[in-house]
Motif scaffolding. Structure first.
Motif, PDB file in Angstrom:
ATOM      1  N   GLY A   6       0.815  -1.207   0.000  1.00 46.51           N
ATOM      2  CA  GLY A   6       0.000   0.000   0.000  1.00 46.51           C
ATOM      3  C   GLY A   6       0.850   1.259   0.000  1.00 46.51           C
ATOM      4  O   GLY A   6       0.586   2.206  -0.747  1.00 46.51           O
ATOM      5  N   ILE A   7       1.887   1.267   0.822  1.00 43.94           N
ATOM      6  CA  ILE A   7       2.762   2.436   0.884  1.00 43.94           C
ATOM      7  C   ILE A   7       3.534   2.592  -0.413  1.00 43.94           C
ATOM      8  O   ILE A   7       3.680   3.704  -0.931  1.00 43.94           O
ATOM      9  CB  ILE A   7       3.688   2.351   2.113  1.00 43.94           C
ATOM     10  N   GLU A   8       4.014   1.493  -0.992  1.00 42.60           N
ATOM     11  CA  GLU A   8       4.744   1.590  -2.258  1.00 42.60           C
ATOM     12  C   GLU A   8       3.843   2.085  -3.387  1.00 42.60           C
ATOM     13  O   GLU A   8       4.283   2.862  -4.238  1.00 42.60           O
ATOM     14  CB  GLU A   8       5.389   0.250  -2.600  1.00 42.60           C
ATOM     15  N   TYR A  13       2.355   6.681  -6.843  1.00 45.16           N
ATOM     16  CA  TYR A  13       1.334   7.651  -7.251  1.00 45.16           C
ATOM     17  C   TYR A  13       1.838   9.077  -7.059  1.00 45.16           C
ATOM     18  O   TYR A  13       1.605   9.950  -7.892  1.00 45.16           O
ATOM     19  CB  TYR A  13       0.055   7.413  -6.455  1.00 45.16           C
ATOM     20  N   LYS A  14       2.530   9.313  -5.929  1.00 40.92           N
ATOM     21  CA  LYS A  14       3.034  10.647  -5.609  1.00 40.92           C
ATOM     22  C   LYS A  14       4.385  10.949  -6.259  1.00 40.92           C
ATOM     23  O   LYS A  14       4.862  12.078  -6.186  1.00 40.92           O
ATOM     24  CB  LYS A  14       3.170  10.801  -4.090  1.00 40.92           C
ATOM     25  N   GLY A  15       5.019   9.957  -6.889  1.00 38.55           N
ATOM     26  CA  GLY A  15       6.325  10.165  -7.492  1.00 38.55           C
ATOM     27  C   GLY A  15       7.414  10.372  -6.451  1.00 38.55           C
ATOM     28  O   GLY A  15       8.359  11.125  -6.673  1.00 38.55           O
ATOM     29  N   MET A  16       7.258   9.702  -5.315  1.00 34.18           N
ATOM     30  CA  MET A  16       8.207   9.839  -4.211  1.00 34.18           C
ATOM     31  C   MET A  16       8.974   8.537  -4.017  1.00 34.18           C
ATOM     32  O   MET A  16       8.507   7.465  -4.394  1.00 34.18           O
ATOM     33  CB  MET A  16       7.474  10.174  -2.907  1.00 34.18           C
ATOM     34  N   ALA A  22      10.799   8.788   4.233  1.00 37.08           N
ATOM     35  CA  ALA A  22      11.522   8.739   5.503  1.00 37.08           C
ATOM     36  C   ALA A  22      11.884  10.152   5.961  1.00 37.08           C
ATOM     37  O   ALA A  22      11.691  10.500   7.130  1.00 37.08           O
ATOM     38  CB  ALA A  22      12.773   7.872   5.374  1.00 37.08           C
ATOM     39  N   ARG A  23      12.383  10.956   5.051  1.00 34.73           N
ATOM     40  CA  ARG A  23      12.759  12.337   5.383  1.00 34.73           C
ATOM     41  C   ARG A  23      11.536  13.122   5.861  1.00 34.73           C
ATOM     42  O   ARG A  23      11.597  13.839   6.858  1.00 34.73           O
ATOM     43  CB  ARG A  23      13.406  13.005   4.168  1.00 34.73           C
ATOM     44  N   ASN A  24      10.399  12.981   5.161  1.00 34.00           N
ATOM     45  CA  ASN A  24       9.176  13.690   5.541  1.00 34.00           C
ATOM     46  C   ASN A  24       8.646  13.235   6.906  1.00 34.00           C
ATOM     47  O   ASN A  24       7.983  14.002   7.601  1.00 34.00           O
ATOM     48  CB  ASN A  24       8.087  13.511   4.489  1.00 34.00           C
ATOM     49  N   LEU A  25       8.938  11.990   7.253  1.00 37.85           N
ATOM     50  CA  LEU A  25       8.499  11.459   8.543  1.00 37.85           C
ATOM     51  C   LEU A  25       9.469  11.799   9.669  1.00 37.85           C
ATOM     52  O   LEU A  25       9.134  11.624  10.841  1.00 37.85           O
ATOM     53  CB  LEU A  25       8.354   9.930   8.470  1.00 37.85           C
ATOM     54  N   GLY A  26      10.676  12.230   9.306  1.00 37.91           N
ATOM     55  CA  GLY A  26      11.703  12.457  10.314  1.00 37.91           C
ATOM     56  C   GLY A  26      12.340  11.160  10.773  1.00 37.91           C
ATOM     57  O   GLY A  26      12.873  11.077  11.880  1.00 37.91           O
ATOM     58  N   TRP A  27      12.253  10.133   9.929  1.00 43.04           N
ATOM     59  CA  TRP A  27      12.820   8.818  10.218  1.00 43.04           C
ATOM     60  C   TRP A  27      14.044   8.604   9.344  1.00 43.04           C
ATOM     61  O   TRP A  27      14.178   9.205   8.275  1.00 43.04           O
ATOM     62  CB  TRP A  27      11.834   7.703   9.894  1.00 43.04           C
ATOM     63  N   ALA A  52       2.503  12.808   5.469  1.00 46.71           N
ATOM     64  CA  ALA A  52       3.805  12.936   4.802  1.00 46.71           C
ATOM     65  C   ALA A  52       3.683  12.720   3.301  1.00 46.71           C
ATOM     66  O   ALA A  52       4.478  13.251   2.525  1.00 46.71           O
ATOM     67  CB  ALA A  52       4.804  11.941   5.402  1.00 46.71           C
ATOM     68  N   LEU A  53       2.668  11.966   2.887  1.00 47.84           N
ATOM     69  CA  LEU A  53       2.426  11.724   1.466  1.00 47.84           C
ATOM     70  C   LEU A  53       1.506  12.781   0.857  1.00 47.84           C
ATOM     71  O   LEU A  53       1.225  12.754  -0.332  1.00 47.84           O
ATOM     72  CB  LEU A  53       1.816  10.332   1.263  1.00 47.84           C
ATOM     73  N   GLY A  54       1.007  13.684   1.683  1.00 50.51           N
ATOM     74  CA  GLY A  54       0.100  14.713   1.185  1.00 50.51           C
ATOM     75  C   GLY A  54      -1.329  14.223   1.032  1.00 50.51           C
ATOM     76  O   GLY A  54      -2.103  14.771   0.249  1.00 50.51           O
ATOM     77  N   GLY A  55      -1.678  13.192   1.769  1.00 46.69           N
ATOM     78  CA  GLY A  55      -3.025  12.644   1.694  1.00 46.69           C
ATOM     79  C   GLY A  55      -3.541  12.322   3.078  1.00 46.69           C
ATOM     80  O   GLY A  55      -3.046  12.845   4.073  1.00 46.69           O
ATOM     81  N   THR A  56      -4.529  11.466   3.138  1.00 44.74           N
ATOM     82  CA  THR A  56      -5.071  11.011   4.415  1.00 44.74           C
ATOM     83  C   THR A  56      -5.203   9.497   4.384  1.00 44.74           C
ATOM     84  O   THR A  56      -5.310   8.888   3.322  1.00 44.74           O
ATOM     85  CB  THR A  56      -6.460  11.618   4.700  1.00 44.74           C
ATOM     86  N   VAL A  57      -5.188   8.911   5.561  1.00 45.08           N
ATOM     87  CA  VAL A  57      -5.406   7.476   5.716  1.00 45.08           C
ATOM     88  C   VAL A  57      -6.683   7.322   6.519  1.00 45.08           C
ATOM     89  O   VAL A  57      -6.875   7.993   7.530  1.00 45.08           O
ATOM     90  CB  VAL A  57      -4.225   6.806   6.461  1.00 45.08           C
ATOM     91  N   LYS A  58      -7.561   6.453   6.072  1.00 44.77           N
ATOM     92  CA  LYS A  58      -8.813   6.196   6.784  1.00 44.77           C
ATOM     93  C   LYS A  58      -8.813   4.745   7.243  1.00 44.77           C
ATOM     94  O   LYS A  58      -8.754   3.835   6.419  1.00 44.77           O
ATOM     95  CB  LYS A  58     -10.010   6.472   5.891  1.00 44.77           C
ATOM     96  N   ILE A  59      -8.872   4.568   8.547  1.00 46.20           N
ATOM     97  CA  ILE A  59      -8.928   3.229   9.127  1.00 46.20           C
ATOM     98  C   ILE A  59     -10.247   3.131   9.864  1.00 46.20           C
ATOM     99  O   ILE A  59     -10.524   3.925  10.767  1.00 46.20           O
ATOM    100  CB  ILE A  59      -7.743   2.985  10.078  1.00 46.20           C
TER     101      ILE A  59
END
Length: 70
Positions: A6-8, A13-16, A22-27, A52-59
């Protein structure tokens, strides 16, 4: 679908890259890779990843049209 898949897909999709995320997460990239290998993330971490991906996660759980969000 695994957490890694899912993350990949979101990264593609985001071209990241993983390093960008990792950088955006501070990891460190090593920490992100370790977490992707285990697939274990807290709800708060999923929310941080979405941001960090510029979106939202819905759980959520769904029961006959009723939803319970986490």
């Amino acid at each position: 679908m695994t957490a890694r898949q899912g993350i990949e897909m979101a990264l593609a999709y985001k071209g990241m890259s993983n390093s960008d995320l990792a950088r955006n997460l501070g990891w460190s990239p090593q920490l992100l890779n370790k977490r992707l290998n285990t697939g274990k993330f807290t709800v708060e971490e999923w929310e941080k990843i979405g941001s960090a991906l510029g979106g939202t996660v819905k759980i959520r759980f769904e029961f006959n049209g009723n939803e319970i969000g986490l």
